[in-house]
Motif scaffolding. Structure first.
Motif, short mmCIF file in Angstrom:
data_model
loop_
_atom_site.label_atom_id
_atom_site.label_comp_id
_atom_site.label_asym_id
_atom_site.label_seq_id
_atom_site.Cartn_x
_atom_site.Cartn_y
_atom_site.Cartn_z
N LEU A 13 36.56 -21.88 -10.44
CA LEU A 13 36.06 -22.93 -11.32
C LEU A 13 34.54 -22.92 -11.43
CD1 LEU A 13 37.17 -25.45 -12.88
CD2 LEU A 13 36.59 -26.76 -10.85
N LEU A 14 33.86 -22.96 -10.31
CA LEU A 14 32.41 -23.17 -10.30
C LEU A 14 31.60 -21.89 -10.53
CD1 LEU A 14 32.28 -25.68 -7.32
CD2 LEU A 14 32.20 -26.21 -9.77
N ASP A 15 32.21 -20.74 -10.29
CA ASP A 15 31.48 -19.49 -10.50
C ASP A 15 32.15 -18.60 -11.54
OD1 ASP A 15 29.37 -17.69 -10.05
OD2 ASP A 15 30.54 -16.56 -8.60
N GLY A 16 33.21 -19.09 -12.14
CA GLY A 16 33.92 -18.23 -13.08
C GLY A 16 34.17 -18.82 -14.45
N VAL A 17 34.04 -20.12 -14.60
CA VAL A 17 34.30 -20.76 -15.88
C VAL A 17 32.98 -20.98 -16.60
CG1 VAL A 17 35.19 -22.85 -16.99
CG2 VAL A 17 36.41 -21.86 -15.04
N ASN A 18 32.93 -20.59 -17.87
CA ASN A 18 31.72 -20.76 -18.67
C ASN A 18 31.71 -22.18 -19.24
OD1 ASN A 18 29.39 -20.40 -20.09
ND2 ASN A 18 30.34 -19.19 -21.73
N PHE A 39 29.68 -22.42 -4.35
CA PHE A 39 30.01 -21.43 -5.37
C PHE A 39 29.22 -21.64 -6.67
CE2 PHE A 39 33.88 -21.31 -2.71
CZ PHE A 39 33.82 -19.97 -2.35
N VAL A 40 28.45 -22.70 -6.75
CA VAL A 40 27.63 -22.92 -7.94
C VAL A 40 26.45 -21.94 -7.86
CG1 VAL A 40 26.15 -24.54 -9.19
CG2 VAL A 40 28.29 -25.35 -8.14
N LYS A 41 26.47 -20.96 -8.72
CA LYS A 41 25.42 -19.93 -8.72
C LYS A 41 24.43 -20.11 -9.87
CE LYS A 41 27.51 -17.59 -5.41
NZ LYS A 41 27.72 -18.42 -4.29
#
Length: 119
Positions: A13-18, A39-41
Motif C-alpha cells: 500500500l504505502l510503497d506500491g500504490v500511486n 514503508f513510506v518512501k
C-alpha cells in the motif's frame, strides 16, 4: 468490524500504490502502531492520521494526540503528516451516537491541535 494493524498490507500500500495520500485510522489499539509507516518512501506522499475518534463525543487529550503524532515522525516527516478524525461521523449504516454539535466540537478540536502542531 475489523481489527489488526496495517503491517500485512503496508509495503504494498504505502510503497506500491500511486496515490497522493492515505487516510489511516489510528484512534484505537486495534490499528496497531506506526511501524508500518516505515514503508513510506516518497516525500510527496501525505499520511493522514485518524487519531481522533468519531465514535464517541469525549475529546481526546491534546497532549496525547501530539505525542502520537510525534511517535509517527519516527517513520515519516512531520510535513508529510496530517490529522483528522479516524472516519466519517457515520462509520456504519446506523451512524454514531454524536449530536451535530458534538461532531462540530470534534472537528474544532482537530483544527486546534493541528494549528498547534503545524502553526
Amino acid at each position: 468490524m475489523y481489527s489488526g494493524g496495517y503491517e500485512p498490507v503496508a509495503e504494498t500500500l504505502l510503497d506500491g500504490v500511486n496515490a497522493d495520500g492515505f487516510f489511516l485510522e489510528y484512534d484505537s489499539d486495534r490499528a496497531g502502531d506506526f511501524t508500518p509507516l516505515r514503508f513510506v518512501k516518497r516525500k510527496d506522499l501525505q499520511i493522514v492520521l485518524g487519531l481522533v475518534t468519531s465514535k464517541y463525543p469525549e475529546l481526546e487529550n491534546p497532549d496525547e494526540v501530539k505525542r502520537r503524532i510525534d511517535e509517527a515522525t519516527r517513520f515519516v516527516d512531520l510535513d508529510q503528516l496530517c490529522l483528522s478524525p479516524q472516519c466519517g461521523f457515520s462509520s456504519t449504516e446506523e451512524g454514531n451516537m454524536l449530536t451535530e454539535e458534538q461532531q462540530w466540537t470534534k472537528l474544532r478540536h482537530v483544527v486546534e491541535i493541528a494549528q498547534d502542531i503545524w502553526k
